[in-house]
Design a protein around this motif. Structure first.
Motif, PDB file in Angstrom:
ATOM      1  N   ALA A  17     -16.045 -21.807 -22.259  1.00 47.41           N
ATOM      2  CA  ALA A  17     -14.616 -21.742 -21.947  1.00 47.41           C
ATOM      3  C   ALA A  17     -14.245 -20.395 -21.336  1.00 47.41           C
ATOM      4  CB  ALA A  17     -13.813 -22.008 -23.205  1.00 47.41           C
ATOM      5  N   SER A  18     -14.913 -19.351 -21.788  1.00 46.39           N
ATOM      6  CA  SER A  18     -14.567 -18.009 -21.304  1.00 46.39           C
ATOM      7  C   SER A  18     -14.932 -17.816 -19.833  1.00 46.39           C
ATOM      8  CB  SER A  18     -15.288 -16.960 -22.157  1.00 46.39           C
ATOM      9  OG  SER A  18     -16.684 -17.209 -22.124  1.00 46.39           O
ATOM     10  N   PHE A  47     -14.114 -19.911 -17.499  1.00 46.12           N
ATOM     11  CA  PHE A  47     -13.142 -20.620 -16.666  1.00 46.12           C
ATOM     12  C   PHE A  47     -11.957 -19.726 -16.302  1.00 46.12           C
ATOM     13  CE2 PHE A  47     -15.605 -24.191 -17.766  1.00 46.12           C
ATOM     14  CZ  PHE A  47     -15.258 -25.219 -16.915  1.00 46.12           C
ATOM     15  N   GLY A  48     -11.313 -20.042 -15.218  1.00 44.21           N
ATOM     16  CA  GLY A  48     -10.049 -19.380 -14.915  1.00 44.21           C
ATOM     17  C   GLY A  48      -9.999 -18.754 -13.535  1.00 44.21           C
ATOM     18  N   LEU A  49      -8.855 -18.180 -13.241  1.00 43.89           N
ATOM     19  CA  LEU A  49      -8.565 -17.640 -11.915  1.00 43.89           C
ATOM     20  C   LEU A  49      -9.060 -16.204 -11.739  1.00 43.89           C
ATOM     21  CD1 LEU A  49      -4.886 -18.986 -11.687  1.00 43.89           C
ATOM     22  CD2 LEU A  49      -6.886 -19.958 -10.578  1.00 43.89           C
ATOM     23  N   GLY A  50      -9.662 -15.665 -12.757  1.00 46.61           N
ATOM     24  CA  GLY A  50     -10.176 -14.305 -12.673  1.00 46.61           C
ATOM     25  C   GLY A  50      -9.223 -13.313 -13.319  1.00 46.61           C
ATOM     26  N   LEU A  59     -13.062 -23.863 -12.370  1.00 42.23           N
ATOM     27  CA  LEU A  59     -11.671 -24.292 -12.495  1.00 42.23           C
ATOM     28  C   LEU A  59     -11.610 -25.640 -13.190  1.00 42.23           C
ATOM     29  CD1 LEU A  59     -10.453 -23.433  -8.870  1.00 42.23           C
ATOM     30  CD2 LEU A  59     -10.342 -21.990 -10.917  1.00 42.23           C
ATOM     31  N   GLU A  60     -10.607 -25.809 -14.022  1.00 47.24           N
ATOM     32  CA  GLU A  60     -10.374 -27.094 -14.680  1.00 47.24           C
ATOM     33  C   GLU A  60      -9.117 -27.695 -14.070  1.00 47.24           C
ATOM     34  OE1 GLU A  60     -12.201 -28.735 -17.074  1.00 47.24           O
ATOM     35  OE2 GLU A  60     -10.750 -30.340 -16.792  1.00 47.24           O
ATOM     36  N   LEU A  61      -9.279 -28.770 -13.314  1.00 47.57           N
ATOM     37  CA  LEU A  61      -8.134 -29.408 -12.668  1.00 47.57           C
ATOM     38  C   LEU A  61      -7.530 -30.440 -13.608  1.00 47.57           C
ATOM     39  CD1 LEU A  61      -6.877 -29.328  -9.697  1.00 47.57           C
ATOM     40  CD2 LEU A  61      -8.895 -27.941 -10.132  1.00 47.57           C
ATOM     41  N   LEU A  71      -2.561 -25.589  -9.388  1.00 49.06           N
ATOM     42  CA  LEU A  71      -3.533 -26.475  -8.750  1.00 49.06           C
ATOM     43  C   LEU A  71      -3.438 -27.877  -9.343  1.00 49.06           C
ATOM     44  CD1 LEU A  71      -6.644 -24.100  -8.576  1.00 49.06           C
ATOM     45  CD2 LEU A  71      -5.017 -24.671  -6.749  1.00 49.06           C
TER      46      LEU A  71
END
Ligand SMILES: [Cu+2]
Lengths: 415, 159
Positions: free
Chosen positions: B47-48, B50-53, B157-159, B72
């Motif tokens: 999980a860590s 993931f994300g936009l930075g 990314l998780e859409l 998104l």
């Protein structure tokens, strides 16, 4: 949008506690399942995107004119073919045939129309980038309407002058234009076309493109209506009892659809399509020319006389779909547009050339995932049991609903 | 995907109240889907990841952060701003960025060919033509050729 890194503040224990508790509160569906179900239901249906390439797209008078043109058989070589001949208003705007029957026989199956204003590309291979440009294709196709753009401009002049001028302004003087002339007709028509002055050709083409824009304004209003599946999701989300809304087989099929069947990898969103193109290994229909699918369609969309980038579009050069389109990728070989599955049980046969006669045949295809005749199939064998395939089929039967006509006055409801 | 929590009247139930509390606690509104799926796929990153930075490139030369114009969502054409710095936080201008991506669990790429259309200075670049054709785990890769060399940043990314 959700990012897992933000979840680090949540302990694993807490998360699983929620999963367990939430599941019991949602009539056997996990929170993730419910989110997926909502994303497939009409609750998540996006409003129609604007159509900047067609400045009359949301003009009710254009839609009323477009409806009449859609059903007018004078727009054909033999006076017997209209859009509505293949796109039957009482049959989900398709014809139930493996191949369309116009002046001749098409090489593809007639596609339903409702909701497709949301699709960036039209046709099985996506060779058109707008509804108005799409409409001009069958009109000039030798096997569909079979006529010429000069003929159609004259039909407008003789039968729709007032309605046309109210929407598009004064008709040009077409008196000197011959009855049959166009760049893609028979030899006589092409010769007649080449004999016209540049400004005459432009006048004819202007009226021709406006026919497409009026028809598109009508088609745009044809949208998908609620099905039993939507009723089920509504009940689930509003905590009304779902018992009796779907049978246990239908519910089991729905679970397979969003789970083991992997169907939502392509059939996602409220129209059950991602609007993209995939090779699913559907066998070619014998007797038809070799077909490149999206590989050819993407190239054709860029070159189309009536594309978003053309002078006939009202988009003023703003054409993101063309700017970022993928071309020349081998994965596009025999990739076809993912069809909406709304109303799918009501309209056999299936696939781009009506290759598969029944839903059972379709599900058998997905279960086996045969090699593609050309290019590579993206499918993997599902290895589902016969009972599971039947459940999937039952579920597809819950997607039946009316075509909804939105917005315009003066448009008759198809059903 | 629209938030289930936003629209659903299930708030009265204990389960959803609890979910809402947690959701609020992590400042998210649309996380139910991702929570359930966390850890479901074998090779899915932690999980860590993931994300936009901000997110560091493979060889540590750059740090990049994504900022989508709108949240998104699947099936929508979108613009995403990316800001690039070197490993010390100095803005990187004049770099050539190449965009790529796909779904590792499904073996397909992006349905469009996004590219940089505007360079805004201070290390910021606008990427146009971004679309994801389904929900789930996507990789979004920004290859950077700039003053600190060539390197690639991979976002999950998780859409
Ligand atoms: Cu995928």
């Amino acid at each position: 949008m959700c990012f897992h890194r933000l979840l680090i503040t949540v302990t694993a224990t807490l998360v699983s506690a929620i999963v367990a508790t939430a599941s019991s509160g949602l009539q056997g569906w996990s929170v993730a399942d419910v989110a997926m179900l909502q994303s497939l239901s009409l609750r998540d249906l996006e409003p129609l995107p604007p159509d900047p390439g067609n400045r009359v797209a949301d003009d009710a008078r254009a839609a009323a004119l477009g409806e009449r043109l859609f059903f007018d058989t004078r727009l054909s070589a033999n006076g017997r073919v209209a859009c509505g001949t293949c796109h039957l208003a009482d049959r989900d705007f398709q014809d139930g045939l493996p191949l369309g029957q116009g002046v001749g026989t098409t090489a593809k199956r007639t596609m339903p129309i409702a909701g497709m204003a949301r699709a960036p590309f039209l046709f099985w291979d996506g060779r058109k980038d707008s509804q108005w440009a799409q409409a001009l294709g069958p009109l000039e196709s030798a096997v569909e309407h079979g006529g010429t753009r000069a003929q159609y401009a004259r039909v407008v002049m003789e039968h729709y002058r007032a309605e046309y001028e109210a929407v598009f302004g004064a008709l040009p003087d077409l008196a000197a234009v011959p009855a049959a002339a166009g760049p893609s007709g028979d030899t006589a028509s092409v010769t007649a076309w080449n004999g016209l002055s540049v400004s005459q050709r432009r006048d004819v083409t202007r009226v021709f493109t406006n026919i497409g824009k009026a028809i598109a304004a009508y088609e745009r209003r044809l949208d998908v209506g609620p099905s039993r599946f939507d009723g089920f999701v509504d009940a689930l989300l509003t905590r009304r009892p779902t018992a009796g809304l779907l049978t246990s087989d239908e519910v089991a099929g729905l679970k397979l659809f969003i789970g083991k069947g992997h169907c939502t990898e392509c059939h996602n969103g409220p129209l059950f399509t991602n609007y993209e193109f995939h090779n699913t290994g559907v066998p070619a229909r014998t007797g038809l020319p070799v077909d490149g699918g999206r590989l050819a369609g993407a190239a054709a969309a860029l070159q189309d006389e009536f594309s978003c980038r053309s002078e006939w579009s009202d988009a003023a050069g703003r054409c993101p779909e063309l700017d970022y389109v993928i071309t020349g990728d081998r994965a596009q070989q025999r990739a076809y547009k993912v069809p909406s599955l709304r109303n799918v049980a009501e309209r056999p046969p299936y696939m781009h050339a009506g290759q598969l006669a029944t839903l059972a045949d379709v599900l058998d295809h997905y279960n086996r995932a045969p090699a593609a005749p050309l290019g590579h199939s993206e499918l993997h064998p599902l290895r589902l049991e016969t009972g599971e395939l039947r459940q999937l089929e039952r579920f597809l039967g819950t997607l039946t609903g009316p075509v909804r006509v939105s917005g315009a006055v003066g448009i008759r409801t198809p059903r | 995907m629209t938030s289930f929590h936003e629209r659903s009247p299930l708030r009265s139930t204990r389960a959803v109240l609890l979910a809402l509390v947690v959701t609020a606690a992590v400042g998210l509104t649309a996380c139910s889907h991702a929570m359930m799926l966390a850890g479901a796929g074998a090779r899915r990153p932690a999980a860590s990841e993931f994300g936009l930075g901000p997110r560091t490139s493979a060889q540590g030369r750059y740090i990049a952060t994504l900022a989508p114009e709108r949240p998104l969502r699947p099936r929508q054409m979108q613009t995403v701003r990316v800001t690039v710095t070197d490993d010390r936080g100095q803005a990187i201008d004049g770099a050539t960025l190449t965009i790529d991506g796909g779904m590792p669990q499904h073996g397909h790429g992006l349905p469009t060919r996004p590219r940089v259309t505007r360079t805004l200075g201070d290390g910021a670049y606008d990427i146009d033509g971004v679309r994801f054709n389904m929900g789930g785990w996507w990789e979004f890769r920004v290859a950077i050729a700039g003053s600190a060399g060539a390197d690639i940043v991979t976002f999950n990314l998780e859409l």
